[in-house]
Scaffold this active site. Sequence first.
Site, short mmCIF file in Angstrom:
data_model
loop_
_atom_site.label_atom_id
_atom_site.label_comp_id
_atom_site.label_asym_id
_atom_site.label_seq_id
_atom_site.Cartn_x
_atom_site.Cartn_y
_atom_site.Cartn_z
N SER A 19 0.85 -1.18 0.00
CA SER A 19 0.00 0.00 0.00
C SER A 19 0.89 1.23 0.00
O SER A 19 1.92 1.28 0.66
CB SER A 19 -0.89 0.01 1.24
OG SER A 19 -1.48 1.29 1.43
N HIS A 44 -1.60 -1.52 -4.06
CA HIS A 44 -2.86 -1.27 -3.39
C HIS A 44 -3.04 0.24 -3.22
O HIS A 44 -2.20 0.91 -2.61
CB HIS A 44 -2.85 -1.96 -2.02
CG HIS A 44 -4.16 -1.95 -1.32
ND1 HIS A 44 -5.16 -2.86 -1.59
CD2 HIS A 44 -4.65 -1.14 -0.34
CE1 HIS A 44 -6.20 -2.63 -0.81
NE2 HIS A 44 -5.92 -1.59 -0.05
N ASP A 46 -5.22 3.12 -1.68
CA ASP A 46 -6.22 3.44 -0.66
C ASP A 46 -6.88 4.77 -0.98
O ASP A 46 -6.30 5.84 -0.77
CB ASP A 46 -5.56 3.50 0.72
CG ASP A 46 -5.11 2.14 1.19
OD1 ASP A 46 -5.96 1.27 1.40
OD2 ASP A 46 -3.88 1.94 1.35
N MET A 48 -9.61 7.42 -0.13
CA MET A 48 -10.41 7.84 1.03
C MET A 48 -11.06 9.19 0.76
O MET A 48 -10.43 10.08 0.19
CB MET A 48 -9.52 7.94 2.28
CG MET A 48 -8.78 6.66 2.60
SD MET A 48 -7.79 6.85 4.11
CE MET A 48 -6.91 5.27 4.12
N HIS A 77 -8.89 0.53 -3.73
CA HIS A 77 -9.70 0.20 -2.56
C HIS A 77 -10.48 1.44 -2.19
O HIS A 77 -9.96 2.38 -1.60
CB HIS A 77 -8.75 -0.23 -1.42
CG HIS A 77 -9.45 -0.49 -0.12
ND1 HIS A 77 -8.75 -0.64 1.06
CD2 HIS A 77 -10.76 -0.64 0.19
CE1 HIS A 77 -9.61 -0.86 2.04
NE2 HIS A 77 -10.83 -0.86 1.54
N MET A 79 -12.63 3.50 -0.17
CA MET A 79 -13.19 3.75 1.16
C MET A 79 -13.98 5.05 1.08
O MET A 79 -13.57 6.09 1.59
CB MET A 79 -12.06 3.81 2.20
CG MET A 79 -11.43 2.45 2.46
SD MET A 79 -9.94 2.54 3.47
CE MET A 79 -8.71 2.77 2.16
N MET A 154 -10.68 -6.38 6.40
CA MET A 154 -9.85 -5.37 7.04
C MET A 154 -9.40 -5.87 8.41
O MET A 154 -10.21 -6.31 9.22
CB MET A 154 -10.63 -4.06 7.19
CG MET A 154 -10.93 -3.34 5.89
SD MET A 154 -9.44 -2.81 5.00
CE MET A 154 -8.67 -1.72 6.20
N GLY A 159 -8.79 3.90 7.45
CA GLY A 159 -8.64 5.35 7.56
C GLY A 159 -7.23 5.83 7.76
O GLY A 159 -6.88 6.93 7.34
N PHE A 160 -6.39 5.02 8.40
CA PHE A 160 -5.02 5.43 8.69
C PHE A 160 -4.07 4.25 8.56
O PHE A 160 -4.46 3.10 8.82
CB PHE A 160 -4.91 6.01 10.10
CG PHE A 160 -5.78 7.21 10.36
CD1 PHE A 160 -5.35 8.48 10.01
CD2 PHE A 160 -7.04 7.06 10.91
CE1 PHE A 160 -6.16 9.58 10.23
CE2 PHE A 160 -7.85 8.15 11.14
CZ PHE A 160 -7.41 9.42 10.79
N GLY A 161 -2.82 4.54 8.20
CA GLY A 161 -1.80 3.51 8.16
C GLY A 161 -1.14 3.37 9.52
O GLY A 161 -1.32 4.20 10.41
N GLY A 162 -0.38 2.29 9.68
CA GLY A 162 0.41 2.11 10.89
C GLY A 162 -0.35 1.65 12.11
O GLY A 162 0.14 1.79 13.24
N ASP A 193 -5.71 -6.57 5.11
CA ASP A 193 -5.14 -5.23 5.02
C ASP A 193 -5.16 -4.59 6.39
O ASP A 193 -6.23 -4.38 6.98
CB ASP A 193 -5.98 -4.40 4.03
CG ASP A 193 -5.49 -2.97 3.88
OD1 ASP A 193 -4.45 -2.62 4.47
OD2 ASP A 193 -6.15 -2.20 3.16
N GLY A 194 -3.97 -4.28 6.90
CA GLY A 194 -3.85 -3.56 8.16
C GLY A 194 -2.98 -4.29 9.16
O GLY A 194 -3.30 -5.41 9.56
N GLY A 195 -1.86 -3.69 9.51
CA GLY A 195 -0.96 -4.28 10.49
C GLY A 195 -0.28 -5.54 10.00
O GLY A 195 0.12 -6.39 10.81
N GLY A 215 1.69 -2.01 4.23
CA GLY A 215 2.06 -0.61 4.08
C GLY A 215 3.36 -0.31 4.78
O GLY A 215 4.44 -0.32 4.18
#
Length: 236
Positions: A19, A44, A46, A48, A77, A79, A154, A159-162, A193-195, A215
Site C-alpha cells: 500500500s 494497493h 487506498d 479515502m 480500494h 473507502m 480489514m 482510515g489510517f496507516g500504521g 489489510d492492516g498491520g 504498508g
Amino acid sequence: MAMATRKRPGPRAARIAPSILTADFGSLADVARRLEAAGADDLHLDVMDGRFVPNLTFGPVAVEAIRRATHLPLDAHLMVVEPDSLTNDFAAAGVDSITIHAEACPHLHRTVQRTRALKTKRGERMRVGVALNPASPLALVEAVLDDVDLVLCMTVNPGFGGQKFIEAVVPKVRALRHEATRRGLGNLDIQVDGGINVDTLAVTRKAGANVFVAGSAVVGAADWASAISNLRRVAR
C-alpha cells in the site's frame, strides 16, 4: 498511454500488495516504480473521501500518473460513501480491480454487477472485490460471493496507516475460506489489510488469506526488496 499490466499469478497464489498510504504523496510515480523493481505483485491504492473514513488521499488523476509509471496491477480500494459515483472514473484512470466496501452499498449486488461490467484500459473485465470492516459480519457478502473475485477482510479500522493488527478478524478469514471452499470457489482471493508484517501474515495465511496488503512493513522499511522478499518467504 497506459503501460501493459504484468501477468497476475494464478488463483490462490500468495501475492504481496504494498500500500502506498504511508508513502510520500509528492512522488507517487517514483514510489510505484520502486515497488515494482522491489518485487511487488500488486499495488494497493487506498482511496479515502473523508466521509466513510476520517482521512483524504487521492483520486483518479493521481491514479493516472501511477498507471503511467508501472506495469503492476492496480487495485483501487474505495473507502468512500458513494462508490457507484467513482467506479467509472477509476476504471478510466487505469486500475485493474476495484474493491468496494459492503457497508457503503445499500444495494451491494447491483454495485458489484455494475463494477463487473466495466472494462480495464486493456479491454478486460474489471476485477471486483468487496471489503469488510473488522466488526462487519460475513453475512454482508454471502449473497455476492459467487460474483466477486476478492473479499478484503480489514484487519484494522480503515482510515489510517500504521495501526495495530486486530486478531479478532482471523476467525472471519478462516470462516470465509471455509465457505469459499464449500461453494467450490477455489479462485476467490481473500485479502487482508492492516498491520500486516511477517508475524501477522503467517497467521492470516494459515487462516486462508492469500493476498497481503503491507504498508508500513514495506514502505517503512529501509530495503523494500528485502521486506517484500521476507513477506513472500513466509507466505509461501
